[in-house]
Write an enzyme that holds these catalytic residues in place. Structure first.
Site, PDB file in Angstrom:
ATOM      1  CG  HIS A   1    -173.423 -34.576 -51.317  1.00 38.10           C
ATOM      2  ND1 HIS A   1    -174.480 -34.151 -50.543  1.00 38.10           N
ATOM      3  CD2 HIS A   1    -173.942 -35.463 -52.202  1.00 38.10           C
ATOM      4  CE1 HIS A   1    -175.581 -34.758 -50.938  1.00 38.10           C
ATOM      5  NE2 HIS A   1    -175.286 -35.557 -51.949  1.00 38.10           N
ATOM      6  CG  ASP A  35    -171.847 -42.657 -52.268  1.00 39.09           C
ATOM      7  OD1 ASP A  35    -172.350 -41.568 -52.567  1.00 39.09           O
ATOM      8  OD2 ASP A  35    -172.510 -43.609 -51.817  1.00 39.09           O
TER       9      ASP A  35
HETATM   10  P1  AMP Z   1    -177.616 -37.484 -52.634  1.00 36.33           P
HETATM   11  O1  AMP Z   1    -178.734 -38.342 -53.137  1.00 36.33           O
HETATM   12  O2  AMP Z   1    -177.001 -36.642 -53.713  1.00 36.33           O
HETATM   13  O3  AMP Z   1    -178.013 -36.687 -51.400  1.00 36.33           O
HETATM   14  O4  AMP Z   1    -176.480 -38.504 -52.241  1.00 36.33           O
HETATM   15  C1  AMP Z   1    -176.170 -38.864 -50.940  1.00 36.33           C
HETATM   16  C2  AMP Z   1    -175.078 -39.903 -51.021  1.00 36.33           C
HETATM   17  O5  AMP Z   1    -174.519 -40.073 -49.745  1.00 36.33           O
HETATM   18  C3  AMP Z   1    -175.569 -41.286 -51.483  1.00 36.33           C
HETATM   19  O6  AMP Z   1    -174.866 -41.644 -52.673  1.00 36.33           O
HETATM   20  C4  AMP Z   1    -175.221 -42.196 -50.317  1.00 36.33           C
HETATM   21  O7  AMP Z   1    -174.769 -43.472 -50.713  1.00 36.33           O
HETATM   22  C5  AMP Z   1    -174.131 -41.405 -49.607  1.00 36.33           C
HETATM   23  N1  AMP Z   1    -174.019 -41.672 -48.173  1.00 36.33           N
HETATM   24  C6  AMP Z   1    -174.997 -41.597 -47.238  1.00 36.33           C
HETATM   25  N2  AMP Z   1    -174.501 -41.909 -46.028  1.00 36.33           N
HETATM   26  C7  AMP Z   1    -173.178 -42.161 -46.197  1.00 36.33           C
HETATM   27  C8  AMP Z   1    -172.121 -42.539 -45.321  1.00 36.33           C
HETATM   28  N3  AMP Z   1    -172.311 -42.699 -44.013  1.00 36.33           N
HETATM   29  N4  AMP Z   1    -170.893 -42.718 -45.847  1.00 36.33           N
HETATM   30  C9  AMP Z   1    -170.673 -42.555 -47.173  1.00 36.33           C
HETATM   31  N5  AMP Z   1    -171.639 -42.185 -48.049  1.00 36.33           N
HETATM   32  C10 AMP Z   1    -172.872 -42.000 -47.582  1.00 36.33           C
END
Ligand code: AMP
Ligand code: ZN
Length: 145
Positions: free
Chosen positions: A105, A36
């Protein structure tokens, strides 16, 4: 197996396609795992299906099965690599539940006794008869699926 689909404007589909960078930790025919970008703790992983699916309500059973099949080894890796003594597996569905990226995810978050992370978890209860009625509604709903 469900046919793989991608959404051109989805950040996780773009990561799977290699169009955006990621720190990949695991990949097979159906699932992909990576660090993440905004870790709650070092070693915070995301496990996703390679096919685009918005959230768990719409997830085909075979894709869910592929994800579930690798969750234990992913959790073991979090314990081993991050030096954790526990793991939270968190899965947000819908904006009201904290979902920001609309591609299913699972968060795997390493935990230790003194990490200071916590939950806002407001414990409630049921009125007399309420749990029985709810249980019945669930059984009826699930028997139709
Ligand atoms: P959620 O709030 O459950 O939708 O979590 C989305 C997660 O995706 C967050 O913890 C972000 O830090 C992560 N995230 C968003 N963009 C990226 C990226 N390009 N690479 C890795 N993690 C990401
Ligand atoms: Zn996607």
């Amino acid at each position: 197996m469900t046919t793989q689909s991608t959404q051109p404007d989805c950040v996780f589909c773009r990561i799977v396609a290699g169009e955006l960078p990621s720190h990949e930790v695991y990949s097979d025919d159906h699932v992909f795992a990576f660090l993440d970008i905004g870790p709650v703790a070092a070693g915070h992983l995301l496990l996703i299906p390679k096919t685009h699916c918005q959230n768990i309500v719409d997830l085909p059973a075979d894709v869910a099965s592929a994800l579930g099949g690798v969750l234990p080894s992913m959790a073991r890796a979090v314990v081993d690599v991050a030096g954790a003594s526990g793991v939270n597996i968190l899965q947000n569905n819908g904006a009201c539940a904290g979902q920001v990226v609309d591609h299913v995810h699972f968060h795997l978050i390493p935990r230790t006794d003194d990490d200071g992370l916590g939950f806002r978890w407001r414990v409630g209860g049921y009125e007399a008869g309420e749990a029985e009625a709810l249980g019945q509604k669930f059984r009826e709903n699930l028997s139709q699926k």
